[in-house]
Enzyme design. Sequence first.
Site, PDB file in Angstrom:
ATOM      1  N   ARG A  49       3.551  52.354 -51.704  1.00 24.46           N
ATOM      2  CA  ARG A  49       2.826  53.544 -51.263  1.00 24.46           C
ATOM      3  C   ARG A  49       3.149  54.686 -52.211  1.00 24.46           C
ATOM      4  O   ARG A  49       4.273  54.829 -52.680  1.00 24.46           O
ATOM      5  CB  ARG A  49       3.228  53.940 -49.849  1.00 24.46           C
ATOM      6  CG  ARG A  49       2.400  55.122 -49.357  1.00 24.46           C
ATOM      7  CD  ARG A  49       2.876  55.642 -48.019  1.00 24.46           C
ATOM      8  NE  ARG A  49       1.997  56.653 -47.498  1.00 24.46           N
ATOM      9  CZ  ARG A  49       2.096  57.946 -47.777  1.00 24.46           C
ATOM     10  NH1 ARG A  49       3.031  58.394 -48.577  1.00 24.46           N
ATOM     11  NH2 ARG A  49       1.248  58.807 -47.247  1.00 24.46           N
ATOM     12  N   HIS A  50       2.151  55.514 -52.458  1.00 24.04           N
ATOM     13  CA  HIS A  50       2.360  56.653 -53.350  1.00 24.04           C
ATOM     14  C   HIS A  50       3.434  57.587 -52.803  1.00 24.04           C
ATOM     15  O   HIS A  50       3.729  57.612 -51.611  1.00 24.04           O
ATOM     16  CB  HIS A  50       1.047  57.413 -53.583  1.00 24.04           C
ATOM     17  CG  HIS A  50       0.496  58.075 -52.367  1.00 24.04           C
ATOM     18  ND1 HIS A  50       0.993  59.256 -51.854  1.00 24.04           N
ATOM     19  CD2 HIS A  50      -0.524  57.731 -51.555  1.00 24.04           C
ATOM     20  CE1 HIS A  50       0.309  59.607 -50.791  1.00 24.04           C
ATOM     21  NE2 HIS A  50      -0.632  58.687 -50.572  1.00 24.04           N
ATOM     22  N   TYR A  85      -4.742  64.859 -43.246  1.00 24.78           N
ATOM     23  CA  TYR A  85      -5.434  63.623 -43.596  1.00 24.78           C
ATOM     24  C   TYR A  85      -5.940  63.748 -45.026  1.00 24.78           C
ATOM     25  O   TYR A  85      -6.712  64.643 -45.352  1.00 24.78           O
ATOM     26  CB  TYR A  85      -6.597  63.356 -42.628  1.00 24.78           C
ATOM     27  CG  TYR A  85      -6.131  62.675 -41.374  1.00 24.78           C
ATOM     28  CD1 TYR A  85      -6.165  61.294 -41.271  1.00 24.78           C
ATOM     29  CD2 TYR A  85      -5.634  63.414 -40.299  1.00 24.78           C
ATOM     30  CE1 TYR A  85      -5.715  60.655 -40.126  1.00 24.78           C
ATOM     31  CE2 TYR A  85      -5.192  62.789 -39.153  1.00 24.78           C
ATOM     32  CZ  TYR A  85      -5.236  61.409 -39.075  1.00 24.78           C
ATOM     33  OH  TYR A  85      -4.789  60.782 -37.947  1.00 24.78           O
ATOM     34  N   THR A  86      -5.488  62.851 -45.872  1.00 25.19           N
ATOM     35  CA  THR A  86      -5.816  62.892 -47.291  1.00 25.19           C
ATOM     36  C   THR A  86      -6.462  61.579 -47.693  1.00 25.19           C
ATOM     37  O   THR A  86      -5.783  60.575 -47.893  1.00 25.19           O
ATOM     38  CB  THR A  86      -4.546  63.093 -48.151  1.00 25.19           C
ATOM     39  OG1 THR A  86      -3.742  64.101 -47.570  1.00 25.19           O
ATOM     40  CG2 THR A  86      -4.917  63.461 -49.563  1.00 25.19           C
ATOM     41  N   ARG A  95      -2.825  60.213 -56.983  1.00 27.82           N
ATOM     42  CA  ARG A  95      -1.472  59.996 -56.454  1.00 27.82           C
ATOM     43  C   ARG A  95      -1.045  58.541 -56.569  1.00 27.82           C
ATOM     44  O   ARG A  95       0.118  58.245 -56.832  1.00 27.82           O
ATOM     45  CB  ARG A  95      -1.375  60.503 -55.023  1.00 27.82           C
ATOM     46  CG  ARG A  95      -2.384  59.900 -54.053  1.00 27.82           C
ATOM     47  CD  ARG A  95      -2.506  60.747 -52.777  1.00 27.82           C
ATOM     48  NE  ARG A  95      -3.471  60.236 -51.829  1.00 27.82           N
ATOM     49  CZ  ARG A  95      -4.762  60.546 -51.832  1.00 27.82           C
ATOM     50  NH1 ARG A  95      -5.257  61.352 -52.753  1.00 27.82           N
ATOM     51  NH2 ARG A  95      -5.564  60.049 -50.915  1.00 27.82           N
ATOM     52  N   GLU A 132      -7.510  55.108 -49.982  1.00 26.91           N
ATOM     53  CA  GLU A 132      -7.201  55.619 -48.645  1.00 26.91           C
ATOM     54  C   GLU A 132      -8.463  55.608 -47.792  1.00 26.91           C
ATOM     55  O   GLU A 132      -9.579  55.614 -48.301  1.00 26.91           O
ATOM     56  CB  GLU A 132      -6.654  57.042 -48.772  1.00 26.91           C
ATOM     57  CG  GLU A 132      -6.326  57.728 -47.478  1.00 26.91           C
ATOM     58  CD  GLU A 132      -5.182  57.096 -46.724  1.00 26.91           C
ATOM     59  OE1 GLU A 132      -5.440  56.183 -45.927  1.00 26.91           O
ATOM     60  OE2 GLU A 132      -4.038  57.511 -46.922  1.00 26.91           O
ATOM     61  N   TRP A 133      -8.280  55.565 -46.508  1.00 27.72           N
ATOM     62  CA  TRP A 133      -9.359  55.632 -45.535  1.00 27.72           C
ATOM     63  C   TRP A 133     -10.242  56.834 -45.867  1.00 27.72           C
ATOM     64  O   TRP A 133      -9.757  57.900 -46.208  1.00 27.72           O
ATOM     65  CB  TRP A 133      -8.727  55.811 -44.159  1.00 27.72           C
ATOM     66  CG  TRP A 133      -9.614  55.659 -42.977  1.00 27.72           C
ATOM     67  CD1 TRP A 133     -10.795  56.278 -42.743  1.00 27.72           C
ATOM     68  CD2 TRP A 133      -9.361  54.845 -41.836  1.00 27.72           C
ATOM     69  NE1 TRP A 133     -11.300  55.904 -41.524  1.00 27.72           N
ATOM     70  CE2 TRP A 133     -10.433  55.016 -40.942  1.00 27.72           C
ATOM     71  CE3 TRP A 133      -8.323  53.988 -41.477  1.00 27.72           C
ATOM     72  CZ2 TRP A 133     -10.511  54.371 -39.724  1.00 27.72           C
ATOM     73  CZ3 TRP A 133      -8.397  53.342 -40.266  1.00 27.72           C
ATOM     74  CH2 TRP A 133      -9.478  53.533 -39.396  1.00 27.72           C
ATOM     75  N   TYR A 193     -11.865  59.721 -44.549  1.00 25.77           N
ATOM     76  CA  TYR A 193     -11.735  60.511 -43.327  1.00 25.77           C
ATOM     77  C   TYR A 193     -12.946  61.384 -43.035  1.00 25.77           C
ATOM     78  O   TYR A 193     -12.997  62.055 -41.994  1.00 25.77           O
ATOM     79  CB  TYR A 193     -10.469  61.367 -43.382  1.00 25.77           C
ATOM     80  CG  TYR A 193      -9.209  60.543 -43.426  1.00 25.77           C
ATOM     81  CD1 TYR A 193      -8.841  59.742 -42.358  1.00 25.77           C
ATOM     82  CD2 TYR A 193      -8.404  60.550 -44.553  1.00 25.77           C
ATOM     83  CE1 TYR A 193      -7.691  58.965 -42.401  1.00 25.77           C
ATOM     84  CE2 TYR A 193      -7.248  59.780 -44.607  1.00 25.77           C
ATOM     85  CZ  TYR A 193      -6.907  58.992 -43.532  1.00 25.77           C
ATOM     86  OH  TYR A 193      -5.773  58.233 -43.586  1.00 25.77           O
TER      87      TYR A 193
END
Length: 186
Positions: free
Chosen positions: A15-16, A27-28, A72, A107-108, A110
Amino acid sequence: MSDVDASTPRVFLARHGETEWTKNGRYTGSTDLELTPHGVKQVKGTASQLVGSGKLIDPARIVRVWVSPRKRALQTFGLLFNGLNDSGGNSPTIPEDKITITEDIAEWDYGDYEGLLVEEIRSSRKERGLDQDIAWNIWRDGCEGGESAQQATERLDRLISDIRKIQESRMHGEKAADVVLTTHYL
C-alpha cells in the site's frame, strides 16, 4: 532468507505511504496526491527491511508487478524497488517488461464523495433523505457518481485471474513466481 519457502508463489500487496488526505481520513480515489515526507520515510523504511536480495521481497523472484497509475502508488513503487541493487546504484531492480501500470488496481472511484470525510458523506446523505434508518456504508451503498462495490470487484477479479494464470504452472517450485501489487486499500 533461509526460512522462506522458495517453492510457493506469493502475492505481496504494497500500500502506498501517507498522503495529506490519508492523514486526515479523506476519501482519496482519483485525486492525484503525492506522498508526504512522512509517507516517503514510511516506504523507505519498509523497503530497507523487506525488499532486496535475500529479503522477503526479493526482486529476483518477482515475475510481475502491477502498479496503480496514481502518483502516490507510482512513487511508492519507485521508492520500494529503485536503488536497491547490490552496488548501491539507482537503477531499477525490476525490469520494465515485468511492470504493468493499470486502472484495475487503482483506488475506488469515490465519485461525489472524493475528498470528503465519512461524517461529511453521511451528513449530506441524511440531509437529502437518504439513510434515515441506517448509516451509509460504502460496501452496501457504493458512491454516488462513482463506483459500486460490484464494479470494483469486477476489475479486481480480472487481476486475480491474471495472477492465477502466471502462477498456476509454478505451484510446485518449478520457478520463482512472486507478484507485487502497489496500490491502495481499495
